[in-house]
Design a protein around this motif. Structure first.
Motif, PDB file in Angstrom:
ATOM      1  N   THR A  83       1.006  -1.288   0.036  1.00 50.76           N
ATOM      2  CA  THR A  83       0.154   0.025   0.172  1.00 50.76           C
ATOM      3  C   THR A  83       0.750   1.171  -0.224  1.00 50.76           C
ATOM      4  O   THR A  83       0.236   2.497   0.067  1.00 50.76           O
ATOM      5  N   GLN A 119      -6.931  -7.141  -0.743  1.00 55.11           N
ATOM      6  CA  GLN A 119      -7.469  -5.786  -0.312  1.00 55.11           C
ATOM      7  C   GLN A 119      -7.937  -5.600   1.030  1.00 55.11           C
ATOM      8  O   GLN A 119      -7.584  -4.737   1.543  1.00 55.11           O
ATOM      9  N   ASN A 124      -5.326   0.693   3.721  1.00 58.33           N
ATOM     10  CA  ASN A 124      -5.065   1.733   2.789  1.00 58.33           C
ATOM     11  C   ASN A 124      -5.126   0.998   1.147  1.00 58.33           C
ATOM     12  O   ASN A 124      -5.001  -0.395   1.165  1.00 58.33           O
TER      13      ASN A 124
END
Length: 176
Positions: A83, A119, A124
């Protein structure tokens, strides 16, 4: 036994090399450079300037009947920070970007699916570059098996050893 190759970059190649050297089904890991636009075989010094556009990467030779491309990517994505743009910890610059290079449409599809799959585990957005495999240049000999040859070095103790502890905690069943 049939082998395949996966090429990824997750910051300093010493870290990712140390991780994948411990994974079952991985035959060989070579630290190197890929994704740049400077002509010829780049050197470490040139890469560190940030001017060549290359990333520090590793090329993993693995046995797909022991570990899949998807499993390699999941280990990769969860043992570095995907990220942070052009950064891993204190290492800053485009050469330290998070990147996955695919060799065909199937690998591209698997990569995109893995990114979506992991994810939710990050606060983030994932910024890992997903690109077609460019030319891979092996790094200088002293970068190969760096952790194994330099375990007492400060960077190894403070950066790589904790990543290996995380690897053992998350993926103990996948280790040699």
């Amino acid at each position: 036994m049939k082998t395949k190759i996966a090429t990824v970059g997750g910051g300093c190649f010493w870290c990712t090399e140390a991780i994948f050297n411990q994974v079952k089904g991985v035959e060989k890991v070579v630290s190197g450079y890929a994704g740049g636009n400077a002509p010829g075989h780049p050197t470490y010094r040139e890469i560190c300037s940030g001017l060549t556009g290359h990333a520090e990467v590793i090329q993993i030779t693995y046995q797909p009947d022991v570990i899949s491309f998807q499993e390699i990517l999941i280990i990769f994505m969860t043992t570095h920070d995907p990220t942070t743009l052009n950064r891993q910890g204190a290492d800053v610059g485009t050469q330290y970007r998070s990147v996955i290079y695919y060799q065909n449409e199937e690998e591209k599809s698997i990569t995109e699916e893995v990114v979506k799959q992991v994810q939710p585990y990050f606060d983030n957005p994932i910024v890992t570059e997903v690109s077609e495999m460019p030319i891979f240049y092996p790094a200088e000999d002293y970068h190969q098996n760096y952790y194994e040859n330099n375990k007492e070095q400060g960077y190894c103790n403070f950066v790589i050893t904790p990543k290996l502890s995380k690897l053992r905690k998350l993926y103990g069943d996948k280790l040699k």
